[in-house]
Design an enzyme around this catalytic site. Structure first.
Site, PDB file in Angstrom:
ATOM      1  N   CYS A 130       0.816  -1.219   0.000  1.00  0.00           N
ATOM      2  CA  CYS A 130       0.000   0.000   0.000  1.00  0.00           C
ATOM      3  C   CYS A 130       0.849   1.269   0.000  1.00  0.00           C
ATOM      4  O   CYS A 130       0.318   2.380   0.095  1.00  0.00           O
ATOM      5  CB  CYS A 130      -0.936  -0.002   1.198  1.00  0.00           C
ATOM      6  N   LYS A 195      -7.871  -0.150  10.815  1.00  0.00           N
ATOM      7  CA  LYS A 195      -7.880  -1.233   9.831  1.00  0.00           C
ATOM      8  C   LYS A 195      -6.893  -2.299  10.281  1.00  0.00           C
ATOM      9  O   LYS A 195      -5.702  -2.033  10.432  1.00  0.00           O
ATOM     10  CB  LYS A 195      -7.492  -0.702   8.449  1.00  0.00           C
ATOM     11  N   ARG A 205      -8.509  -9.814  -2.235  1.00  0.00           N
ATOM     12  CA  ARG A 205      -7.230  -9.752  -2.979  1.00  0.00           C
ATOM     13  C   ARG A 205      -7.367 -10.354  -4.358  1.00  0.00           C
ATOM     14  O   ARG A 205      -6.683  -9.949  -5.283  1.00  0.00           O
ATOM     15  CB  ARG A 205      -6.131 -10.417  -2.163  1.00  0.00           C
ATOM     16  N   ARG A 217       1.219  -7.241   5.433  1.00  0.00           N
ATOM     17  CA  ARG A 217       0.919  -5.835   5.711  1.00  0.00           C
ATOM     18  C   ARG A 217       0.965  -5.496   7.203  1.00  0.00           C
ATOM     19  O   ARG A 217       0.434  -4.495   7.633  1.00  0.00           O
ATOM     20  CB  ARG A 217      -0.458  -5.497   5.124  1.00  0.00           C
ATOM     21  N   GLU A 233      -5.272   5.543  16.625  1.00  0.00           N
ATOM     22  CA  GLU A 233      -5.440   5.676  15.167  1.00  0.00           C
ATOM     23  C   GLU A 233      -6.619   6.592  14.826  1.00  0.00           C
ATOM     24  O   GLU A 233      -6.507   7.470  13.976  1.00  0.00           O
ATOM     25  CB  GLU A 233      -5.656   4.290  14.537  1.00  0.00           C
ATOM     26  N   LYS A 248     -12.404  -1.758  10.335  1.00  0.00           N
ATOM     27  CA  LYS A 248     -12.389  -2.811   9.332  1.00  0.00           C
ATOM     28  C   LYS A 248     -11.441  -3.927   9.753  1.00  0.00           C
ATOM     29  O   LYS A 248     -10.317  -3.606  10.151  1.00  0.00           O
ATOM     30  CB  LYS A 248     -11.926  -2.217   7.994  1.00  0.00           C
ATOM     31  N   SER A 274     -14.826  -8.849   2.558  1.00  0.00           N
ATOM     32  CA  SER A 274     -14.996  -9.930   1.578  1.00  0.00           C
ATOM     33  C   SER A 274     -15.045 -11.323   2.209  1.00  0.00           C
ATOM     34  O   SER A 274     -15.867 -12.154   1.836  1.00  0.00           O
ATOM     35  CB  SER A 274     -13.862  -9.866   0.556  1.00  0.00           C
ATOM     36  N   TYR A 313     -21.032  -6.101   0.823  1.00  0.00           N
ATOM     37  CA  TYR A 313     -21.326  -6.686  -0.482  1.00  0.00           C
ATOM     38  C   TYR A 313     -22.758  -7.237  -0.528  1.00  0.00           C
ATOM     39  O   TYR A 313     -23.253  -7.570  -1.597  1.00  0.00           O
ATOM     40  CB  TYR A 313     -20.303  -7.793  -0.794  1.00  0.00           C
TER      41      TYR A 313
HETATM   42 ZN   LIG Z   1      -3.884  -0.973   0.045  1.00  0.00          ZN
END
Ligand SMILES: [Zn+2]
Length: 326
Positions: A130, A195, A205, A217, A233, A248, A274, A313
């Site tokens: 990212c 996150k 992904r 990550r 955060e 998230k 997802s 979704y």
């Molecule tokens: Zn990203």
């Protein structure tokens, strides 16, 4: 007071009674439907691990946006895939990128939709991280410029809200500054504030073709074990100018949603990601759970925990069920 004076079952006797005393009422007005824009025309590819969700070229995506608007869903969240990936995510801020063209097309079609855009680099970098890379490390400060560039390009294309999801320190401030300098003082920022580094992003992904080519990550996304750290955060993102904050994923982090809701007086969004979608879909397809009841229970739970905005979704299904009074 207790039994027999008190009988909580009195309030549960009939559906109208249960409806009258219901504490959490679902409506479509807080739903956001995530979508994936890809280059080309006439493209509509279903994502294997996310049945019912597609990678679409702009022409097809706008058709689905029309359906989303007609269902009374107020907002979409756009992700984009580039023609070419490179080390520095060049296409993330291209005025001709899939996301930028999708925003323009939605505007041109005059759809009543709030257009939120995901601002990140991982879909656009060859390494899938990212941020910018040097010697195998994800660099923080050099990534901020590219993120601000991407956000500005979305603003110029006509986005209503930009949503940075990268988790670099200082990105909200960098984006706010860049937007303000270019006359976009009124454009809101929804920050992916808390996150977490989660296994539940797996199917995404595939959808965004953004799997890191090395490492993971964990040096920028949060440790799933930490809830108090979410205050830091969220606090920083708000101080830097975030208008709405997000937690998230949602389901394994309902306590974080609740704690953030109690600590901060800003709208709290939660992303029903997802993997959470894929689990419900897989179980429902096998006849192991009843899809509609499971989905509504999940979404009610996320709202009850304190989220007033839910990115999911399932949004189209939920809106359809609510519309038909089911
Ligand atoms: Zn990203």
């Amino acid at each position: 007071m207790s039994f027999p004076v008190h009988r909580p079952r009195r309030r549960r006797r009939t559906e109208p009674l249960r409806g009258l005393v219901r504490e959490t009422r679902l409506t479509s007005s807080g739903l956001v439907y995530p979508m994936f824009a890809v280059p080309g025309t006439g493209v509509r590819r279903e994502i294997t691990s996310m049945p019912g969700i597609y990678q679409q070229s702009v022409d097809k995506l706008v058709e689905e946006c029309r359906e989303v608007a007609e269902l009374g869903i107020p907002a979409v969240l756009l992700f984009g895939l580039p023609e070419h990936k490179d080390e520095v995510a060049s296409e993330a801020s291209s005025p001709d990128g899939a996301v930028q063209r999708a925003i323009q097309a939605i505007r041109k079609a005059k759809l009543k939709l709030i257009v939120i855009t995901d601002v990140c680099l991982c879909e656009y970098t060859s390494h899938g991280h990212c941020g910018m890379i040097h010697d195998g490390e994800v660099l923080n400060d050099p990534s901020l410029t590219a993120l601000a560039d991407a956000a500005l390009s979305h603003a110029r294309a006509g986005a209503d809200i930009v949503a940075p999801s990268d988790m670099m320190d200082g990105r909200v401030g960098a984006i706010r500054k860049r937007l303000d300098e270019n006359g976009f003082q009124d454009l809101a920022i929804l920050s992916y504030a808390a996150k977490y580094s989660s296994a539940f992003y797996g199917p995404f992904r595939e959808a965004a073709q953004s799997t890191p080519q090395f490492g993971d990550r964990r040096s920028y996304q949060m440790d799933p074990a930490n809830a108090r750290e979410a205050f830091i955060e969220v606090g920083e993102d708000l101080a830097e100018g975030a208008d709405i904050i997000m937690v998230k994923p949602a389901l394994a982090y309902l306590d974080v949603i609740r704690r953030v809701r109690e600590r901060f007086d800003v709208p709290v969004a939660a992303y029903n990601v997802s993997g959470e979608y894929a689990m419900v879909k897989a179980a429902a397809t096998n006849g192991w759970i009843e899809e509609k009841r499971a989905v509504l229970e999940v979404i009610t739970g996320i709202q009850r925990a304190g989220a007033s905005i839910i990115l999911t979704y399932h949004a189209k299904d939920i809106a359809r069920w609510l519309k038909n009074g089911e």
